[in-house]
Design an enzyme around this catalytic site. Structure first.
Site, PDB file in Angstrom:
ATOM      1  N   ASN A  64       0.828  -1.126   0.039  1.00  0.00           N
ATOM      2  CA  ASN A  64       0.016  -0.068  -0.042  1.00  0.00           C
ATOM      3  C   ASN A  64       0.815   1.292  -0.142  1.00  0.00           C
ATOM      4  O   ASN A  64       1.780   1.329   0.792  1.00  0.00           O
ATOM      5  CB  ASN A  64      -1.135  -0.011   1.256  1.00  0.00           C
ATOM      6  CG  ASN A  64      -0.506   0.143   2.648  1.00  0.00           C
ATOM      7  OD1 ASN A  64       0.705  -0.614   2.690  1.00  0.00           O
ATOM      8  ND2 ASN A  64      -0.813   0.521   3.440  1.00  0.00           N
ATOM      9  N   ILE A  65       0.460   2.192  -0.582  1.00  0.00           N
ATOM     10  CA  ILE A  65       1.115   3.609  -0.840  1.00  0.00           C
ATOM     11  C   ILE A  65       0.411   4.635  -0.579  1.00  0.00           C
ATOM     12  O   ILE A  65      -0.880   4.960  -1.051  1.00  0.00           O
ATOM     13  CB  ILE A  65       1.570   3.655  -2.360  1.00  0.00           C
ATOM     14  CG1 ILE A  65       2.661   2.258  -2.854  1.00  0.00           C
ATOM     15  CG2 ILE A  65       2.447   5.220  -2.524  1.00  0.00           C
ATOM     16  CD1 ILE A  65       3.912   2.298  -2.066  1.00  0.00           C
ATOM     17  N   GLU A  66       0.494   5.233   0.567  1.00  0.00           N
ATOM     18  CA  GLU A  66      -0.402   6.297   0.993  1.00  0.00           C
ATOM     19  C   GLU A  66      -0.059   7.622   0.495  1.00  0.00           C
ATOM     20  O   GLU A  66       1.172   7.714  -0.013  1.00  0.00           O
ATOM     21  CB  GLU A  66      -0.537   6.459   2.800  1.00  0.00           C
ATOM     22  CG  GLU A  66      -0.923   5.278   3.221  1.00  0.00           C
ATOM     23  CD  GLU A  66      -1.190   5.157   4.637  1.00  0.00           C
ATOM     24  OE1 GLU A  66      -0.211   6.052   5.405  1.00  0.00           O
ATOM     25  OE2 GLU A  66      -2.063   4.529   5.421  1.00  0.00           O
ATOM     26  N   CYS A 125      -4.395   0.796  -2.583  1.00  0.00           N
ATOM     27  CA  CYS A 125      -3.899  -0.426  -1.689  1.00  0.00           C
ATOM     28  C   CYS A 125      -3.014  -1.441  -2.505  1.00  0.00           C
ATOM     29  O   CYS A 125      -2.684  -1.229  -3.724  1.00  0.00           O
ATOM     30  CB  CYS A 125      -5.229  -1.203  -1.496  1.00  0.00           C
ATOM     31  SG  CYS A 125      -6.726  -0.494  -0.876  1.00  0.00           S
ATOM     32  N   GLU A 180      -3.123  -4.438  -2.955  1.00  0.00           N
ATOM     33  CA  GLU A 180      -3.965  -5.537  -3.792  1.00  0.00           C
ATOM     34  C   GLU A 180      -3.955  -4.901  -5.294  1.00  0.00           C
ATOM     35  O   GLU A 180      -3.855  -5.634  -6.212  1.00  0.00           O
ATOM     36  CB  GLU A 180      -5.375  -6.067  -3.576  1.00  0.00           C
ATOM     37  CG  GLU A 180      -5.294  -6.659  -1.950  1.00  0.00           C
ATOM     38  CD  GLU A 180      -5.594  -5.626  -1.109  1.00  0.00           C
ATOM     39  OE1 GLU A 180      -4.779  -4.675  -0.841  1.00  0.00           O
ATOM     40  OE2 GLU A 180      -6.112  -6.303  -0.100  1.00  0.00           O
ATOM     41  N   CYS A 234     -10.231  -4.546   0.688  1.00  0.00           N
ATOM     42  CA  CYS A 234     -11.244  -3.534   0.612  1.00  0.00           C
ATOM     43  C   CYS A 234     -12.452  -4.058  -0.429  1.00  0.00           C
ATOM     44  O   CYS A 234     -12.088  -4.823  -1.455  1.00  0.00           O
ATOM     45  CB  CYS A 234     -10.955  -2.400   0.691  1.00  0.00           C
ATOM     46  SG  CYS A 234     -10.450  -1.647  -0.750  1.00  0.00           S
ATOM     47  N   CYS A 286     -10.789  -3.214  -3.922  1.00  0.00           N
ATOM     48  CA  CYS A 286      -9.891  -3.954  -4.518  1.00  0.00           C
ATOM     49  C   CYS A 286     -10.647  -5.383  -4.973  1.00  0.00           C
ATOM     50  O   CYS A 286     -10.452  -6.038  -6.036  1.00  0.00           O
ATOM     51  CB  CYS A 286      -8.971  -4.400  -3.746  1.00  0.00           C
ATOM     52  SG  CYS A 286      -7.719  -3.211  -3.176  1.00  0.00           S
TER      53      CYS A 286
HETATM   54 ZN   LIG Z   1      -8.143  -2.305  -1.162  1.00  0.00          ZN
END
Ligand SMILES: [Zn+2]
Length: 140
Positions: free
Chosen positions: A47-49, A58, A60, A95, A98
């Protein structure tokens, strides 16, 4: 251990390794994913915020988009490892966004592998029943 179990453990190890590359300074919630193509390749993602929260992606979807951009279109399974920074893993499930991306390219038998004590193997059909997918738009 049967062949699938061995493969799923290898996939989970790749997801755990990918989790270490997460960029999650705001939530402290790091996730790694490892996607297995039907051709046998593994694509990982973390995940890359982003400080503009909606730009966050996300693990995935990063794994999927990396594979798709390399020309892959058929997938067997994805392993997901994640949790708060201090936790080794909390059995995090994908989520809804995804799951929808998965449904574009995968049928209901696509395997989703979570680390929850041991490996938990679910299917996309179980996690996203009655999904909206290409069959709703393209009639044969
Ligand atoms: Zn997700």
């Amino acid at each position: 251990m049967n062949e699938n179990n061995k493969l799923y453990h290898e996939l989970m190890k790749a997801a755990i390794d990918a989790r270490g590359r997460s960029y999650s300074p705001y939530s402290g919630f790091s996730v790694g994913a490892a996607l297995l193509t039907k051709s046998g390749r593994i694509f990982t993602g973390a995940n890359i915020e982003n400080s503009g929260y909606t730009a966050t992606v996300c693990a995935e979807r990063i794994a999927f988009f990396r594979a798709l951009s390399e020309g892959e279109r058929e997938f067997s399974a994805i392993a997901i490892a994640g949790g708060a920074k201090e936790e080794p893993d909390s059995g995090v499930a994908p989520c809804g966004v995804c799951r929808q991306v998965m449904s574009e390219f995968c049928d209901g038998n696509f395997k989703i592998i979570l680390l929850d004590g041991g490996l938990t193997v679910l299917t996309l059909g179980e996690l996203l029943p009655m999904r909206f997918d290409r069959s709703n738009l393209i009639k044969k």
